[in-house]
Scaffold this motif. Structure first.
Motif, short mmCIF file in Angstrom:
data_model
loop_
_atom_site.label_atom_id
_atom_site.label_comp_id
_atom_site.label_asym_id
_atom_site.label_seq_id
_atom_site.Cartn_x
_atom_site.Cartn_y
_atom_site.Cartn_z
N GLU A 60 0.83 -1.20 0.00
CA GLU A 60 0.00 0.00 0.00
C GLU A 60 0.87 1.26 0.00
N PRO A 61 0.77 2.09 -1.05
CA PRO A 61 0.02 1.85 -2.29
C PRO A 61 0.72 0.79 -3.13
N SER A 62 0.00 0.22 -4.07
CA SER A 62 0.54 -0.88 -4.87
C SER A 62 1.78 -0.42 -5.64
N LEU A 63 2.65 -1.37 -5.96
CA LEU A 63 3.90 -1.06 -6.64
C LEU A 63 3.67 -0.80 -8.13
N ASP A 64 4.28 0.25 -8.62
CA ASP A 64 4.23 0.58 -10.04
C ASP A 64 5.35 -0.11 -10.80
N LEU A 65 6.44 -0.40 -10.10
CA LEU A 65 7.62 -0.97 -10.75
C LEU A 65 8.40 -1.80 -9.73
N LEU A 66 8.96 -2.90 -10.19
CA LEU A 66 9.81 -3.75 -9.35
C LEU A 66 11.21 -3.77 -9.95
N ILE A 67 12.21 -3.48 -9.13
CA ILE A 67 13.60 -3.49 -9.55
C ILE A 67 14.30 -4.69 -8.93
N ILE A 68 14.96 -5.49 -9.76
CA ILE A 68 15.73 -6.64 -9.27
C ILE A 68 17.20 -6.38 -9.58
N GLN A 69 18.05 -6.34 -8.55
CA GLN A 69 19.48 -6.08 -8.74
C GLN A 69 20.33 -7.26 -8.29
N MET A 70 21.31 -7.59 -9.10
CA MET A 70 22.31 -8.60 -8.74
C MET A 70 23.64 -8.16 -9.35
N ASP A 71 24.71 -8.25 -8.60
CA ASP A 71 26.02 -7.82 -9.10
C ASP A 71 26.58 -8.79 -10.12
N GLY A 72 27.27 -8.24 -11.13
CA GLY A 72 27.84 -9.05 -12.19
C GLY A 72 28.91 -10.01 -11.75
N ASP A 73 29.55 -9.74 -10.61
CA ASP A 73 30.61 -10.64 -10.15
C ASP A 73 30.09 -12.03 -9.81
N VAL A 74 28.76 -12.15 -9.65
CA VAL A 74 28.16 -13.47 -9.40
C VAL A 74 28.45 -14.40 -10.58
N SER A 75 28.30 -13.90 -11.78
CA SER A 75 28.57 -14.71 -12.97
C SER A 75 30.05 -15.04 -13.08
N ARG A 76 30.87 -14.11 -12.67
CA ARG A 76 32.32 -14.30 -12.78
C ARG A 76 32.87 -15.33 -11.82
#
Length: 244
Positions: A70-86
């Protein structure tokens, strides 16, 4: 003004991201830190595994969750660092190049929790399926998140490379290879007691310090987007979602 939910690795990432989003949209938005929870002791903990767990557990109810706030979400951001792939083996468990007797039997996060399986993990890095480049890291982790969430409506993924701190060194130092620096926090920002007249206390990341960093990141954001493909992509995605 929008109500924006953020799922990220830690509170310092949250500090940078919300300031960057306000700058991109040109207005002050409201934010909900969905992950990690404020005390970092919630169901998922912090770090990249916490982000992955959140996506896994909330995929089926994402739309309902966004409406429940409340109020409802207009946008959802998902973050993950690139070093995870590395550097993180289990992030490559589902890659076509991975041959493992346990593949398909367990979710990679479940595999990682089983010591006997983890210690015999056959994955060798760098992964043959993902070249060692910023663009490859971004594509890999974006796909990992997309496959987990499925429903990407009103959702924006951001993969700073090697981490969010790369945007900071790009803003302060103007490094053309900022995203190719491994562990910029350890090897650049916290290498000495002072970083551009900002005192760095040990190796611990402090929110008040990142608030100072955010000011310079915003001031030099145009240059950051020129130097960092992940920042440029994030700006484009946010503008597209927010019709900026």
């Amino acid at each position: 003004m929008r109500n924006i939910g953020i799922v990220c690795e830690g509170p310092t990432d949250y500090t940078i991201l919300k300031e960057v989003i306000d700058h991109i949209t040109g207005e002050s938005n409201d934010y909900v830190q969905l992950q990690p929870e404020a005390d970092l002791t919630g169901a998922y903990g912090n770090g990249w595994k916490g982000v992955w767990k959140w996506c896994r557990d909330n995929a089926a109810c994402k739309e309902k969750l966004m409406r429940a706030v409340e109020p409802s979400l207009d946008l959802l951001i998902i973050q993950m660092d690139g070093d995870v792939s590395r550097k993180e083996k289990i992030a490559h468990c589902l890659c076509n190049a991975t041959k493992c007797e346990y593949k398909g039997k367990y979710h990679p996060l479940e595999c990682d929790s089983k010591k006997e399986i983890r210690e015999s993990c056959p994955i060798v890095l760098p992964c043959a399926e993902h070249k060692t480049s910023v663009n490859a890291y971004i594509r890999h982790l974006e796909q990992l998140i997309i496959e987990e969430l499925q429903d990407m409506s009103d959702t924006c993924i951001v993969i700073p490379c090697d981490s969010t701190e790369s945007w900071i060194v790009a803003a302060y130092d103007g490094l053309e290879d900022a995203e190719e620096k491994e562990d910029p926090w350890k090897n650049i920002i916290a290498k000495k007691k002072m970083y551009h007249e900002i005192r760095i206390t040990g190796k611990q990341k402090r929110i008040n310090v990142f608030k100072e960093f955010a000011i310079v990141v915003i001031k030099n954001w145009e240059n950051v987007t020129k130097l960092c493909v992940s920042a440029r992509a994030f700006e484009e995605h946010v503008k597209s979602h927010c019709k900026c």
